[in-house]
Motif scaffolding. Structure first.
Motif, mmCIF file in Angstrom:
data_model
loop_
_atom_site.group_PDB
_atom_site.id
_atom_site.type_symbol
_atom_site.label_atom_id
_atom_site.label_comp_id
_atom_site.label_asym_id
_atom_site.label_seq_id
_atom_site.Cartn_x
_atom_site.Cartn_y
_atom_site.Cartn_z
ATOM 1 N N ALA A 206 4.744 -11.004 -3.101
ATOM 2 C CA ALA A 206 5.582 -12.083 -2.564
ATOM 3 C C ALA A 206 5.744 -11.935 -1.059
ATOM 4 C CB ALA A 206 6.945 -12.064 -3.260
ATOM 5 N N ARG A 207 5.843 -10.710 -0.592
ATOM 6 C CA ARG A 207 5.995 -10.520 0.849
ATOM 7 C C ARG A 207 4.703 -10.868 1.581
ATOM 8 N NH1 ARG A 207 9.081 -5.339 3.066
ATOM 9 N NH2 ARG A 207 7.159 -4.355 2.455
ATOM 10 N N ALA A 208 3.585 -10.499 0.976
ATOM 11 C CA ALA A 208 2.302 -10.814 1.620
ATOM 12 C C ALA A 208 2.071 -12.329 1.655
ATOM 13 C CB ALA A 208 1.164 -10.123 0.868
ATOM 14 N N ILE A 209 2.502 -13.042 0.625
ATOM 15 C CA ILE A 209 2.271 -14.497 0.564
ATOM 16 C C ILE A 209 3.232 -15.251 1.488
ATOM 17 C CG2 ILE A 209 2.477 -16.517 -0.972
ATOM 18 C CD1 ILE A 209 1.322 -14.669 -3.216
ATOM 19 N N THR A 210 4.505 -14.839 1.483
ATOM 20 C CA THR A 210 5.511 -15.629 2.228
ATOM 21 C C THR A 210 5.830 -15.046 3.601
ATOM 22 O OG1 THR A 210 7.361 -14.337 1.352
ATOM 23 C CG2 THR A 210 6.667 -16.254 0.055
ATOM 24 N N GLY A 211 5.585 -13.765 3.791
ATOM 25 C CA GLY A 211 5.981 -13.107 5.041
ATOM 26 C C GLY A 211 7.472 -12.793 5.076
ATOM 27 N N ASP B 69 2.467 7.474 -2.681
ATOM 28 C CA ASP B 69 2.702 6.024 -2.678
ATOM 29 C C ASP B 69 2.976 5.501 -4.091
ATOM 30 O OD1 ASP B 69 2.735 5.375 -0.006
ATOM 31 O OD2 ASP B 69 0.580 5.043 0.121
ATOM 32 N N MET B 70 2.335 6.095 -5.075
ATOM 33 C CA MET B 70 2.594 5.677 -6.456
ATOM 34 C C MET B 70 4.004 6.087 -6.879
ATOM 35 S SD MET B 70 0.216 3.936 -7.980
ATOM 36 C CE MET B 70 0.228 4.219 -9.757
ATOM 37 N N VAL B 71 4.439 7.264 -6.445
ATOM 38 C CA VAL B 71 5.809 7.693 -6.759
ATOM 39 C C VAL B 71 6.796 6.692 -6.142
ATOM 40 C CG1 VAL B 71 7.536 9.521 -6.492
ATOM 41 C CG2 VAL B 71 5.120 10.124 -6.804
ATOM 42 N N ILE C 276 0.696 -3.393 0.778
ATOM 43 C CA ILE C 276 -0.188 -3.981 -0.243
ATOM 44 C C ILE C 276 -1.634 -3.490 -0.071
ATOM 45 C CG2 ILE C 276 -0.700 -6.107 1.053
ATOM 46 C CD1 ILE C 276 -0.352 -7.598 -1.680
ATOM 47 N N ASP C 277 -1.993 -3.089 1.160
ATOM 48 C CA ASP C 277 -3.361 -2.595 1.414
ATOM 49 C C ASP C 277 -3.720 -1.375 0.564
ATOM 50 O OD1 ASP C 277 -3.327 -4.497 3.266
ATOM 51 O OD2 ASP C 277 -3.370 -3.182 5.027
ATOM 52 N N PHE C 278 -2.695 -0.659 0.137
ATOM 53 C CA PHE C 278 -2.919 0.517 -0.702
ATOM 54 C C PHE C 278 -3.787 0.166 -1.914
ATOM 55 C CE2 PHE C 278 -0.838 3.387 -4.028
ATOM 56 C CZ PHE C 278 -1.577 4.509 -3.680
ATOM 57 N N PHE C 279 -3.600 -1.074 -2.430
ATOM 58 C CA PHE C 279 -4.352 -1.514 -3.612
ATOM 59 C C PHE C 279 -5.373 -2.606 -3.279
ATOM 60 C CE2 PHE C 279 -0.239 -0.525 -6.076
ATOM 61 C CZ PHE C 279 -0.681 0.713 -6.484
ATOM 62 N N ALA C 280 -5.727 -2.742 -1.992
ATOM 63 C CA ALA C 280 -6.564 -3.881 -1.578
ATOM 64 C C ALA C 280 -7.834 -3.994 -2.413
ATOM 65 C CB ALA C 280 -6.922 -3.745 -0.100
#
Ligand SMILES: Cc1cc2nc3c(=O)[nH]c(=O)nc-3n(C[C@H](O)[C@H](O)[C@H](O)COP(=O)(O)OP(=O)(O)OC[C@H]3O[C@@H](n4cnc5c(N)ncnc54)[C@H](O)[C@@H]3O)c2cc1C
Length: 413
Positions: free
Chosen positions: A378-383, A60-62, A394-398
């Motif tokens: 931005a995707r998590a905030i606006t959808g 995921d980091m790659v 984004i959950d990867f870094f929750a």
């Protein structure tokens, strides 16, 4: 000057500005970026080596590095600026792993699956492509400085699309790109307090006494991030430590032949790259031991390099670039990583306080990841989606995740 905003971002570093631009690309939200400094580059971003390499331990980091670097490689399109100040330098990134004969081939296969273009170079191929670089696989003795008979047997990995970009110029481009899309970016505007209620964030108070109402506040304050957690009355739950990081600059005369890629030298424990059209080298460490000096106050720390650091890294460098003359001026400086000591990965997303979002703890990774982190937020905030988005969730870094189990807790994680 507008008085009401939908989103306030604290910090005009590469992370805060990338989030602002990614929000503005896909929404009509009224966005304000507040920066305590007089210009960009006040924090980690200004000191960054801005190496854009792809290889990480976790896939995921790659993918995130790949998606971030894609934006830097298409900077005009990403920023929407006709003549941005920054330009990606596609020098390639060469990983020189020492005497592990299988490492480069295994990584080449893994990178191919992740759509990252690499080549494996044996010693002869490396010598032909990059004649300045030694192909020795024996580690230099960095304690006594004793020389050894070099063994030319390297099998290295070349990331073809890697390179670097001027970090302060890139940040200034983002300011311009944000403003062109209606984002307000204010300098000399330090957030000193955060007003909250039972329903979450209400306002920020600036050092000059002004109050700006806010329902959504993003902490992108880099090494100062803990001040904002405290101001919001929140314990992040993570050990985010401003950490002094040393970097050296030295001349690279024309007698050093050919191009020098961004290089990661496992045996010497260093990375290096060129700048100023190849005539200057920037040298830093990849060792965990060099990422341990906590700084109590990010506004006041020792910005000069240590002699020990300089001598050790120069010894490693002259082993890898034997034609580098043993004279000339060496300058050094220090910047700050914000090291997440729990798992060396950042925390990104919502917190337990409604409307308080964070993107902190980027250690030595944040520059290359920034456009992709901006996309995640931005995707998590606006959808809404946009070009230059990443598929990494984004959950990867929750913030409420468990620490990632990872053996290497240095910049090479
Ligand atoms: C020496 C060095 C080399 C590096 N090399 C690389 C590399 O090669 N590749 C890579 O990917 N990454 C690298 N990094 C890491 C990368 O530069 C950082 O992860 C990244 O710049 C972090 O960006 P940021 O926006 O989170 O923080 P910053 O750039 O620190 O931005 C935070 C901003 O917030 C502002 N701020 C803080 N508090 C407040 C407040 N209360 N009110 C208003 N403003 C506030 C600060 O003034 C600052 O400008 C390096 C870092 C260093 C130090």
């Amino acid at each position: 000057m507008k008085k009401n905003f939908d989103v306030i971002i604290t910090g005009a570093g590469i992370i805060g500005l990338s989030i602002a631009l990614q929000l503005a690309r896909r929404s009509t939200l009224r966005i304000l970026v507040l920066e305590k400094g007089a210009a960009v580059g006040e924090g980690s971003t200004g000191a960054s080596s801005a190496v854009c390499r792809f290889r990480y331990t976790l896939n995921d980091m790659v993918a995130l590095a790949r998606d971030g670097i894609h934006a830097y490689r298409h900077w005009n399109e990403f920023t929407g600026l006709k003549q941005p100040a920054a330009q990606f330098q596609n020098d390639g990134v060469l990983w020189i792993p020492g005497d592990d004969r299988n490492w480069a081939d295994a990584e080449h296969a893994r990178m191919a699956e992740l759509n990252v273009a690499t080549e494996v170079l044996d010693a002869a191929e490396q010598k032909e492509r990059f004649p300045a670089l030694s192909t020795c696989t024996v580690a230099p003795d960095l304690v006594t400085g004793e020389p050894h008979d070099c063994v030319s047997a390297s099998r290295s990995l070349l990331e073809l699309d890697g390179g670097h970009i001027d970090p302060a110029a890139a940040a200034q481009d983002l300011v311009d790109a944000c403003r062109a899309r209606g984002v307000e970016v204010r300098f000399r505007a330090r957030v000193s307090e955060i007003e909250t209620s039972d329903s979450g964030i209400r306002a920020v108070l600036l050092e000059d006494g002004s109050r700006i109402p806010a329902q959504l506040l993003i902490n992108a304050a880099g090494p100062w991030c803990n001040d904002l957690y405290r101001a919001a009355g929140l314990d992040s739950g993570w050990d985010l430590v401003p950490t002094r990081i040393q970097v050296l600059y030295l001349d690279c005369p024309e007698s050093v032949p050919g191009n020098i890629p961004v290089s990661v030298d496992f045996q010497g424990g260093i990375y290096f790259r060129t700048q100023n059209r190849g005539r200057q080298l920037v040298v830093g460490s990849v060792l965990e031991d060099d990422e341990k000096e906590a700084v109590a106050d990010p506004d006041h720390f020792n910005r000069l390099h240590d002699d020990d650091f300089m001598y050790t890294k120069l010894h490693a460098l002259s082993h890898r670039i034997p034609r580098l003359p043993n004279r000339g001026q060496v300058r050094g400086y220090c910047g700050l990583y914000t090291v997440n000591r729990d798992d060396i990965h950042p925390i990104v997303g919502k917190t337990a306080v409604d409307g308080f979002w964070v993107a902190n703890g980027f250690s030595g990774h944040g520059f290359k990841l920034a456009p992709a982190i901006g996309s995640m937020m931005a995707r998590a905030i606006t959808g809404a989606s946009s070009e230059f988005d990443t598929d990494v969730p984004i959950d990867f870094f929750a913030v409420d995740r468990r620490p990632i189990d990872i053996a290497m807790k240095s910049v090479l994680a």
